[in-house]
Design an enzyme around this catalytic site. Structure first.
Site, PDB file in Angstrom:
ATOM      1  CB  SER A   1     -70.355   6.837  13.299  1.00  0.00           C
ATOM      2  OG  SER A   1     -70.252   7.702  14.395  1.00  0.00           O
TER       3      SER A   1
HETATM    4  N1  SAH Z   1     -75.560   9.252  16.304  1.00  0.00           N
HETATM    5  C1  SAH Z   1     -75.407  10.202  15.222  1.00  0.00           C
HETATM    6  C2  SAH Z   1     -74.022  10.752  15.058  1.00  0.00           C
HETATM    7  C3  SAH Z   1     -73.691  11.643  16.184  1.00  0.00           C
HETATM    8  S1  SAH Z   1     -72.382  12.815  15.928  1.00  0.00           S
HETATM    9  C4  SAH Z   1     -75.932   9.637  13.912  1.00  0.00           C
HETATM   10  O1  SAH Z   1     -76.417   8.496  13.871  1.00  0.00           O
HETATM   11  O2  SAH Z   1     -75.891  10.371  12.915  1.00  0.00           O
HETATM   12  C5  SAH Z   1     -72.373  13.484  17.557  1.00  0.00           C
HETATM   13  C6  SAH Z   1     -73.498  14.461  17.838  1.00  0.00           C
HETATM   14  O3  SAH Z   1     -73.507  14.677  19.235  1.00  0.00           O
HETATM   15  C7  SAH Z   1     -73.316  15.821  17.180  1.00  0.00           C
HETATM   16  O4  SAH Z   1     -74.428  16.118  16.376  1.00  0.00           O
HETATM   17  C8  SAH Z   1     -73.219  16.787  18.378  1.00  0.00           C
HETATM   18  O5  SAH Z   1     -73.847  18.031  18.129  1.00  0.00           O
HETATM   19  C9  SAH Z   1     -73.935  16.004  19.467  1.00  0.00           C
HETATM   20  N2  SAH Z   1     -73.581  16.332  20.867  1.00  0.00           N
HETATM   21  C10 SAH Z   1     -72.351  16.625  21.357  1.00  0.00           C
HETATM   22  N3  SAH Z   1     -72.417  16.828  22.687  1.00  0.00           N
HETATM   23  C11 SAH Z   1     -73.730  16.637  23.050  1.00  0.00           C
HETATM   24  C12 SAH Z   1     -74.421  16.704  24.306  1.00  0.00           C
HETATM   25  N4  SAH Z   1     -73.788  16.994  25.448  1.00  0.00           N
HETATM   26  N5  SAH Z   1     -75.751  16.439  24.311  1.00  0.00           N
HETATM   27  C13 SAH Z   1     -76.417  16.156  23.156  1.00  0.00           C
HETATM   28  N6  SAH Z   1     -75.795  16.083  21.938  1.00  0.00           N
HETATM   29  C14 SAH Z   1     -74.467  16.320  21.883  1.00  0.00           C
END
Ligand code: SAH
Length: 204
Positions: free
Chosen positions: A61
């Site tokens: 993000s």
């Molecule tokens: N917080 C992160 C950005 C997250 S992007 C940062 O600082 O870079 C969202 C992420 O959530 C993706 O990598 C995706 O693979 C993961 N994701 C999606 N659904 C999920 C779930 N149910 N449990 C764990 N991770 C999940």
């Protein structure tokens, strides 16, 4: 050579000039080198106020969105935090700096992204990175704060159960645009607040 320290200072100034006032969030963002959480080919853009590509079509993000969510989350030293969606690990690193010696549990469902996030977080000793579906939560544990960094269709009921009382959960809900929702558990009651519109990659 890009001077990341200067770019980081400028990012903090820009965040202050918007509506980021929480000193703990600003301090932590001044400390954590965002460039260390970005893929090689995009490092020179580490401090642009834009989302950047991660592995496997996921994104990290933009700094403003990260700061805004952490401000809404009301973090403090000593709190235990659950994050769903480790991604690059940048958000978990920021939380870790604020809450230590509190603990951060962060879940990543995608194995390649998990490997990337885990290696970026290796020096953050109060962070536990877990490969798996975070919307199920952690057995026999409760958290003071929970943050979901992927778009949710609905509020995962399991995670409300994992919140301590008092506790706060922040998550983006809806499609294709998400509302930032803050759920507050206090004296046995649940309150919900809406904090504006954002766009995230979907929760799986
Ligand atoms: N917080 C992160 C950005 C997250 S992007 C940062 O600082 O870079 C969202 C992420 O959530 C993706 O990598 C995706 O693979 C993961 N994701 C999606 N659904 C999920 C779930 N149910 N449990 C764990 N991770 C999940």
């Amino acid at each position: 050579m890009v001077n990341f320290t200067n770019l980081r200072k400028r990012m903090i100034k820009d965040l202050r000039n918007r509506d980021i006032t929480d000193k703990k969030v600003l301090n932590s963002m001044s400390k954590v080198p965002r460039e260390n959480f970005i893929l090689k080919e995009f490092k020179s853009h580490a401090y642009d106020d834009s989302a950047l590509p991660l592995l496997e079509d996921q994104t990290i993000s933009q700094p403003y969105t990260v700061a805004f969510m952490l401000q809404v989350l009301e973090l403090k030293q000593g709190l235990d935090v659950l994050e769903v969606g480790t991604g690059s690990g940048y958000n978990a690193a920021l939380i870790s700096e604020i809450v230590k010696p509190g603990k951060v549990f962060t879940f990543e469902i995608n194995k390649k992204v998990y490997d990337f996030g885990k290696s970026n977080l290796k020096n953050y000793k109060n962070v536990k990175v877990i490969h798996g579906n975070g919307s199920k939560g952690v057995k026999n544990r409760k958290f003071d704060r929970i943050i979901i960094t992927a778009a949710c269709h609905e509020i995962p009921k399991n995670l409300i159960k994992q919140l301590r009382d008092p506790g706060v959960l922040v998550l983006p809900v809806g499609y294709p645009v998400q509302t930032m929702v803050k759920i507050i558990k206090k004296k046995g009651k649940i309150e919900t607040e809406n904090w504006g519109s954002f766009v995230f990659v979907p929760l799986r």
